[in-house]
Scaffold this motif. Structure first.
Motif, PDB file in Angstrom:
ATOM      1  N   GLY A   6      -3.760 -13.053  -0.968  1.00 26.48           N
ATOM      2  CA  GLY A   6      -4.424 -11.943  -2.210  1.00 26.48           C
ATOM      3  C   GLY A   6      -4.152 -12.635  -3.325  1.00 26.48           C
ATOM      4  N   SER A   7      -4.985 -12.033  -4.248  1.00 27.85           N
ATOM      5  CA  SER A   7      -4.796 -12.787  -5.300  1.00 27.85           C
ATOM      6  C   SER A   7      -4.674 -11.710  -6.692  1.00 27.85           C
ATOM      7  N   GLY A   8      -4.373 -10.457  -6.433  1.00 23.43           N
ATOM      8  CA  GLY A   8      -4.228  -9.330  -7.247  1.00 23.43           C
ATOM      9  C   GLY A   8      -3.091  -9.449  -8.125  1.00 23.43           C
ATOM     10  N   ARG A   9      -2.685  -8.123  -8.563  1.00 25.29           N
ATOM     11  CA  ARG A   9      -1.493  -7.897  -9.375  1.00 25.29           C
ATOM     12  C   ARG A   9      -0.053  -8.333  -8.896  1.00 25.29           C
ATOM     13  N   VAL A  10       0.072  -7.779  -7.466  1.00 28.52           N
ATOM     14  CA  VAL A  10       1.368  -8.036  -6.708  1.00 28.52           C
ATOM     15  C   VAL A  10       1.264  -9.571  -6.296  1.00 28.52           C
ATOM     16  N   ALA A  11       0.403 -10.145  -6.119  1.00 34.86           N
ATOM     17  CA  ALA A  11      -0.016 -11.519  -5.374  1.00 34.86           C
ATOM     18  C   ALA A  11       0.530 -12.346  -6.608  1.00 34.86           C
ATOM     19  N   GLY A  19      -7.279 -16.067  -1.798  1.00 34.10           N
ATOM     20  CA  GLY A  19      -8.092 -14.924  -1.910  1.00 34.10           C
ATOM     21  C   GLY A  19      -9.471 -15.237  -1.399  1.00 34.10           C
ATOM     22  N   ARG A  20     -10.190 -13.673  -1.344  1.00 40.26           N
ATOM     23  CA  ARG A  20     -11.400 -14.045  -0.845  1.00 40.26           C
ATOM     24  C   ARG A  20     -12.477 -14.286  -2.171  1.00 40.26           C
ATOM     25  N   SER A  21     -12.183 -13.847  -3.433  1.00 36.16           N
ATOM     26  CA  SER A  21     -13.000 -14.059  -4.493  1.00 36.16           C
ATOM     27  C   SER A  21     -12.335 -15.360  -5.482  1.00 36.16           C
ATOM     28  N   ALA A  55      -0.326  -9.778   0.141  1.00 37.63           N
ATOM     29  CA  ALA A  55      -0.342  -8.710  -0.958  1.00 37.63           C
ATOM     30  C   ALA A  55      -1.817  -8.349  -1.021  1.00 37.63           C
ATOM     31  N   VAL A  56      -2.407  -7.696  -0.006  1.00 36.28           N
ATOM     32  CA  VAL A  56      -3.900  -7.299  -0.287  1.00 36.28           C
ATOM     33  C   VAL A  56      -3.765  -5.929  -0.445  1.00 36.28           C
ATOM     34  N   ALA A  57      -4.976  -5.099  -0.508  1.00 41.61           N
ATOM     35  CA  ALA A  57      -5.052  -3.718  -0.293  1.00 41.61           C
ATOM     36  C   ALA A  57      -4.485  -3.166   0.755  1.00 41.61           C
ATOM     37  N   ASP A  58      -4.067  -1.930   0.962  1.00 39.19           N
ATOM     38  CA  ASP A  58      -3.353  -1.365   2.277  1.00 39.19           C
ATOM     39  C   ASP A  58      -4.393  -1.491   3.441  1.00 39.19           C
ATOM     40  N   ASP A  59      -5.624  -0.986   2.666  1.00 44.16           N
ATOM     41  CA  ASP A  59      -6.604  -1.014   3.895  1.00 44.16           C
ATOM     42  C   ASP A  59      -7.258  -2.024   4.486  1.00 44.16           C
ATOM     43  N   ALA A  60      -6.829  -3.376   3.859  1.00 41.45           N
ATOM     44  CA  ALA A  60      -7.508  -4.533   4.266  1.00 41.45           C
ATOM     45  C   ALA A  60      -6.291  -5.312   5.086  1.00 41.45           C
ATOM     46  N   LEU A  61      -5.072  -4.617   5.276  1.00 38.32           N
ATOM     47  CA  LEU A  61      -4.087  -5.453   6.029  1.00 38.32           C
ATOM     48  C   LEU A  61      -4.303  -5.788   7.407  1.00 38.32           C
ATOM     49  N   HIS A  75       4.408  -8.324   4.594  1.00 36.60           N
ATOM     50  CA  HIS A  75       3.528  -7.612   3.737  1.00 36.60           C
ATOM     51  C   HIS A  75       4.248  -6.807   2.871  1.00 36.60           C
ATOM     52  N   VAL A  76       3.767  -6.255   1.682  1.00 38.14           N
ATOM     53  CA  VAL A  76       4.353  -5.600   0.438  1.00 38.14           C
ATOM     54  C   VAL A  76       3.970  -4.283   0.482  1.00 38.14           C
ATOM     55  N   SER A  77       3.171  -3.587   1.412  1.00 38.72           N
ATOM     56  CA  SER A  77       2.919  -2.374   1.181  1.00 38.72           C
ATOM     57  C   SER A  77       4.042  -1.424   1.418  1.00 38.72           C
ATOM     58  N   ILE A 122       8.369  -5.886   3.062  1.00 35.85           N
ATOM     59  CA  ILE A 122       9.188  -6.068   1.806  1.00 35.85           C
ATOM     60  C   ILE A 122       8.446  -5.349   0.512  1.00 35.85           C
ATOM     61  N   HIS A 123       8.745  -4.187   0.264  1.00 37.89           N
ATOM     62  CA  HIS A 123       8.037  -3.409  -0.607  1.00 37.89           C
ATOM     63  C   HIS A 123       9.007  -3.150  -1.991  1.00 37.89           C
ATOM     64  N   PRO A 124       8.531  -3.620  -3.124  1.00 36.01           N
ATOM     65  CA  PRO A 124       9.202  -3.664  -4.286  1.00 36.01           C
ATOM     66  C   PRO A 124       9.096  -2.253  -4.796  1.00 36.01           C
ATOM     67  N   ALA A 125      10.045  -1.732  -5.125  1.00 37.44           N
ATOM     68  CA  ALA A 125       9.857  -0.221  -5.788  1.00 37.44           C
ATOM     69  C   ALA A 125       9.584  -0.469  -7.367  1.00 37.44           C
ATOM     70  N   MET A 126       8.649  -0.659  -7.546  1.00 37.07           N
ATOM     71  CA  MET A 126       8.282  -1.183  -8.953  1.00 37.07           C
ATOM     72  C   MET A 126       6.617  -1.209  -9.006  1.00 37.07           C
ATOM     73  N   THR A 127       6.296  -0.857 -10.366  1.00 37.58           N
ATOM     74  CA  THR A 127       4.863  -0.795 -10.706  1.00 37.58           C
ATOM     75  C   THR A 127       4.394  -1.957 -11.247  1.00 37.58           C
ATOM     76  N   PHE A 128       3.002  -2.439 -10.787  1.00 38.19           N
ATOM     77  CA  PHE A 128       2.661  -3.815 -11.296  1.00 38.19           C
ATOM     78  C   PHE A 128       1.052  -3.446 -11.672  1.00 38.19           C
ATOM     79  N   THR A 129       0.996  -3.690 -13.103  1.00 37.88           N
ATOM     80  CA  THR A 129      -0.068  -3.540 -13.386  1.00 37.88           C
ATOM     81  C   THR A 129      -0.982  -4.846 -14.214  1.00 37.88           C
TER      82      THR A 129
END
Ligand SMILES: NC(=O)c1ccc[n+]([C@@H]2O[C@H](COP(=O)([O-])OP(=O)(O)OC[C@H]3O[C@@H](n4cnc5c(N)ncnc54)[C@H](OP(=O)(O)O)[C@@H]3O)[C@@H](O)[C@H]2O)c1
Length: 296
Positions: free
Chosen positions: A13-18, A37-39, A72-78, A100-102, A123-130
């Motif tokens: 994954g290459s998004g916010r959490v990644a 990442g796919r992109s 660390a990809v979208a939940d539906d892609a897991l 996974h981090v979901s 392993i889910h961080p109880a935190m917000t990533f923007t």
């Protein structure tokens, strides 16, 4: 090599959490963390944003070179990613630790990798990533992480990763993950809706800067409730001011009817909890919520 670091950490994954994980786990990775990442555009952007990482468009390369892999990809892609990793697993003798981090699930979605001999965990961080990796790495230090391992050894590895990020691990059993995640969403996501709705009602009451008006009050209520739990409650339901509640529902029905259902639901939940805590709220409060200001 420091024995507490991994040979190479891979991140799917290459998004916010990644990106935040790549930066936060970089000191724990003997070779630079490797992002897949796919992109290609997102991978290039991740490399620009996080110094000292490497990227690959080839998931197989990541499986072959990494001894710890974060998904660390979208939940539906897991599930699709897990299937691809499982196909790669059959081509390599190595057995990395994979997590996974979901929030919504435990290690169960990683079963095909566990069956291939990998240690698996959530392993889910109880935190917000923007999208601010340095700030988010700082916030992960001291944050809670919900971990669920598929075995005792997997849970040990999960605790190790949380420790490397400076966090505190909290074990959540597989069957309670959805409940855990619902609780977090109720507290953090619904809070955002609550504030947006309250700000809209204030605007309709003629307040030009509603969030500025709300800020000191809401921050005090939040601090008090985190400190004292439900003992922080104040307001008309606690006092038993029935006419005030009737007026609230009637005013909302007239000026902000979309808010009536949420107001009623939260007021009823507040009365329920008052009763649960041993108080005896006036029965007229429930009737006021049931009858007055009914939306036609
Ligand atoms: N954000 C938070 O506050 C937070 C907090 C705790 C946990 N999490 C968890 O972290 C995970 C990632 O969330 P995020 O916020 O980092 O999301 P994000 O910024 O939207 O990144 C999602 C990543 O998933 C990739 N992706 C989406 N669909 C894919 C597919 N079908 N195949 C391969 N890759 C795919 C995206 O690739 P493209 O860029 O190509 O679309 C992107 O790299 C989720 O499981 C989420 O529940 C998030």
């Amino acid at each position: 090599m420091n024995i507490d670091i991994f040979r190479r950490i891979g991140i799917v994954g290459s998004g916010r959490v990644a990106r935040a994980l790549a930066l936060g786990l970089k000191p724990a990775s003997h070779k630079p963390p490797l992002l897949w990442g796919r992109s290609p555009e997102q991978l290039a952007e991740a490399e620009r944003q996080v110094d000292g990482i490497e990227t690959t468009p080839n998931l197989g390369a990541l499986v072959q070179t990494c001894d710890a892999i974060a998904i660390a990809v979208a939940d539906d892609a897991l599930s699709g990613i897990v299937a691809t990793l499982a196909a790669e697993a059959s081509k390599t003798p190595s057995s990395p630790f994979v997590f996974h981090v979901s929030g919504r699930s435990g290690a169960a979605p990683l079963a095909p990798l566990r069956d291939a001999g990998w240690l698996t965990a959530a392993i889910h961080p109880a935190m917000t990533f923007t999208g601010n990796p340095p700030g988010e790495v700082a916030r992960m230090a001291g944050a809670r992480f919900a971990i669920t391992g598929s075995s005792v050894d997997a849970a040990v590895q999960a605790r190790r990763v949380v420790g490397l990020l400076g966090g505190v691990a909290v074990e959540i059993p597989e069957e309670r993950r959805a409940l855990y995640h619902a609780a977090l969403c109720h507290a953090s996501n619904h809070l955002v809706t609550l504030i947006a709705d309250a700000a809209q009602a204030l605007e309709r009451a003629g307040v030009a800067a509603p969030r500025a008006l709300l800020a000191p009050l809401v921050q005090a209520a939040l601090d008090n409730s985190l400190d004292r739990g439900f003992g922080a409650l104040s307001g008309p339901l606690l006092r038993g001011d029935v006419q005030t509640i009737r007026d609230h529902v009637a005013a909302l029905a007239a000026h902000d009817p979309d808010l009536v259902a949420a107001y009623r639901a939260m007021a009823v939940a507040t009365i329920d909890r008052l009763e649960h805590e041993g108080a005896r709220p006036d029965a007229a409060l429930r009737r006021a919520l049931d009858s007055s200001g009914a939306v036609p």
